[in-house]
Design an enzyme around this catalytic site. Structure first.
Site, PDB file in Angstrom:
ATOM      1  N   ARG A  84     -13.939 -47.127  49.847  1.00 51.49           N
ATOM      2  CA  ARG A  84     -12.495 -47.188  50.072  1.00 51.49           C
ATOM      3  C   ARG A  84     -11.692 -46.457  49.001  1.00 51.49           C
ATOM      4  O   ARG A  84     -12.053 -46.481  47.821  1.00 51.49           O
ATOM      5  CB  ARG A  84     -12.049 -48.656  50.132  1.00 51.49           C
ATOM      6  CG  ARG A  84     -12.618 -49.390  51.340  1.00 51.49           C
ATOM      7  CD  ARG A  84     -12.400 -50.904  51.256  1.00 51.49           C
ATOM      8  NE  ARG A  84     -12.951 -51.562  52.438  1.00 51.49           N
ATOM      9  CZ  ARG A  84     -14.218 -51.971  52.544  1.00 51.49           C
ATOM     10  NH1 ARG A  84     -15.062 -51.791  51.532  1.00 51.49           N
ATOM     11  NH2 ARG A  84     -14.641 -52.549  53.663  1.00 51.49           N
ATOM     12  N   HIS A 109     -14.732 -44.333  53.965  1.00 47.55           N
ATOM     13  CA  HIS A 109     -15.873 -43.498  54.374  1.00 47.55           C
ATOM     14  C   HIS A 109     -15.467 -42.153  54.968  1.00 47.55           C
ATOM     15  O   HIS A 109     -16.051 -41.685  55.943  1.00 47.55           O
ATOM     16  CB  HIS A 109     -16.749 -44.256  55.372  1.00 47.55           C
ATOM     17  CG  HIS A 109     -17.478 -45.434  54.813  1.00 47.55           C
ATOM     18  ND1 HIS A 109     -17.891 -45.499  53.498  1.00 47.55           N
ATOM     19  CD2 HIS A 109     -17.881 -46.595  55.405  1.00 47.55           C
ATOM     20  CE1 HIS A 109     -18.520 -46.663  53.300  1.00 47.55           C
ATOM     21  NE2 HIS A 109     -18.527 -47.341  54.430  1.00 47.55           N
ATOM     22  N   HIS A 178     -25.532 -44.893  55.026  1.00 47.85           N
ATOM     23  CA  HIS A 178     -25.071 -46.238  55.395  1.00 47.85           C
ATOM     24  C   HIS A 178     -26.059 -46.951  56.335  1.00 47.85           C
ATOM     25  O   HIS A 178     -25.656 -47.557  57.321  1.00 47.85           O
ATOM     26  CB  HIS A 178     -23.688 -46.140  56.039  1.00 47.85           C
ATOM     27  CG  HIS A 178     -22.847 -47.373  55.874  1.00 47.85           C
ATOM     28  ND1 HIS A 178     -23.312 -48.636  56.150  1.00 47.85           N
ATOM     29  CD2 HIS A 178     -21.559 -47.522  55.455  1.00 47.85           C
ATOM     30  CE1 HIS A 178     -22.349 -49.515  55.915  1.00 47.85           C
ATOM     31  NE2 HIS A 178     -21.274 -48.866  55.489  1.00 47.85           N
ATOM     32  N   GLU A 309     -25.848 -49.223  49.584  1.00 50.51           N
ATOM     33  CA  GLU A 309     -25.272 -47.875  49.592  1.00 50.51           C
ATOM     34  C   GLU A 309     -25.099 -47.379  48.163  1.00 50.51           C
ATOM     35  O   GLU A 309     -24.195 -47.810  47.459  1.00 50.51           O
ATOM     36  CB  GLU A 309     -23.922 -47.895  50.310  1.00 50.51           C
ATOM     37  CG  GLU A 309     -23.954 -48.471  51.722  1.00 50.51           C
ATOM     38  CD  GLU A 309     -22.595 -49.040  52.136  1.00 50.51           C
ATOM     39  OE1 GLU A 309     -21.627 -48.259  52.205  1.00 50.51           O
ATOM     40  OE2 GLU A 309     -22.510 -50.263  52.383  1.00 50.51           O
TER      41      GLU A 309
END
Length: 344
Positions: A84, A109, A178, A309
């Site tokens: 973010r 993303h 992801h 991630e």
């Protein structure tokens, strides 16, 4: 030895250029992985359990249509900036940049059409596949022509993902994959019986929109202390957690290091994550709600998978005390993450 094959997987619709989407199958004695040229998506990842039985341990879809519809980034490479950015805005060299807001008040993303929703150009390698694309200046609001390469290679029980990029203007960049993992096999209902450890002494507390507050908090004595393995279900109960969606701060440095380990006692499957990145977002599928039909008509309820991630820290472009997220002309962004599979 790694075998590499390519197959047709589908076509993009005419309004999106109509290009062919291919699937690349990398296979060793112990791992089989299928990767799409659309979004560099890991669509299938099969590993052995302690009895030598293969199961697919990542969430995803059987068809291209599944991946083209809205979904929570299953298996995809996300960018230019993973995670973010607060209010979707940042300033560089005195200029303000505004990104698309696709996660409440924030950009997530890469924006409306990030790297996960485009066709990449593939090149087959002896032990893998390299995807490349040019993200043009201004794409999703980001500055600079950004040339990107994402390379997947398989060696025995180790899958390596290397990310490289060069830009014509200074731009923030943080790339990750992801994938959603369930070591019991995709379609299993939860990950409560998974044991996890993360090699991090600190983590980033977040506000109610999941943006880091700026504090780098010690994990000691908190629910975020995962330096010793915990069984997820019990850990959630003990600390009354709804799940994790947080960045863990890794030891700084460009060297490969072991940063996380997941173990599934019933099958013996183990996955280690090694990386050169400064952070790892641990996410436990809190927003999954059973509404998506995945591979083999499986449904994907809350907590049915976990993500690890590897990345730069979220909102680093707005927080000067976070690790540097800017790529300048003449420099190269270069990070690698390794997933190592075994049985115990």
């Amino acid at each position: 030895m790694t075998a590499v094959r390519r197959e047709a997987f589908g076509r993009m619709p005419p309004e999106e250029g109509g290009g062919e989407v291919e699937k690349f199958i990398l296979q060793s004695d112990s791992v089989r992985v299928e990767i799409l040229s659309f979004g560099c998506i890991i669509a299938t990842l099969e590993t052995k359990d302690r009895d030598g039985q293969f199961s697919d341990i990542v969430l995803g879809f059987d068809t291209l249509e599944g991946y083209r519809r809205k979904h929570p980034f299953f298996g995809a490479v996300v960018g230019r900036v993973a995670n973010r950015i607060a209010k979707g805005s940042f300033s560089l060299d005195g200029k303000e940049y505004q990104l698309f807001l696709n996660n409440g008040p924030n950009s997530l993303h890469g924006g409306a059409k990030g790297f996960d929703k485009v066709l990449w150009s593939p090149q087959v390698l002896p032990d893998g596949v390299r995807f490349s694309r040019l993200s043009p200046d201004g794409e999703e609001g980001y500055p600079g022509d950004l040339q990107v390469w994402v390379t997947y290679t398989l060696s025995g029980r180790e899958l390596a993902i290397n990310y490289r990029a060069q830009s014509s203007k200074t731009t923030p960049i943080s790339l990750t994959n992801h994938a959603y993992f369930n070591l019991a096999g995709q379609g299993s209902q939860d990950v409560y019986d998974h044991e996890i450890s993360i090699e991090a002494d600190s983590y980033l507390p977040v506000d109610d929109t999941q943006i880091p507050t700026g504090e780098v908090a010690a994990v000691q004595g908190t629910a975020f202390d995962l330096r010793q393995p915990v069984e997820l279900g019990r850990h959630f109960q003990k600390f009354h957690l709804d799940g994790f969606d947080h960045n863990f701060c890794l030891q700084q440095g460009q060297d490969r290091r072991l940063v996380a380990r997941v173990f599934h006692p019933p099958t013996g499957r183990t996955m280690e994550v090694h990386t050169t990145q400064p952070g790892i977002q641990f996410y436990t599928g809190n927003n999954l709600d059973g509404s998506l039909k995945g591979k083999g008509a499986a449904t994907y309820p809350k907590h049915c998978a976990l993500c690890l991630e590897t990345q730069n820290w979220p909102d680093a472009v707005n927080k000067p005390h976070f690790p540097n997220v800017l790529l300048h002309p003449g420099e190269e962004y270069n990070h690698t993450t390794w997933l190592v599979f075994s049985t115990a």
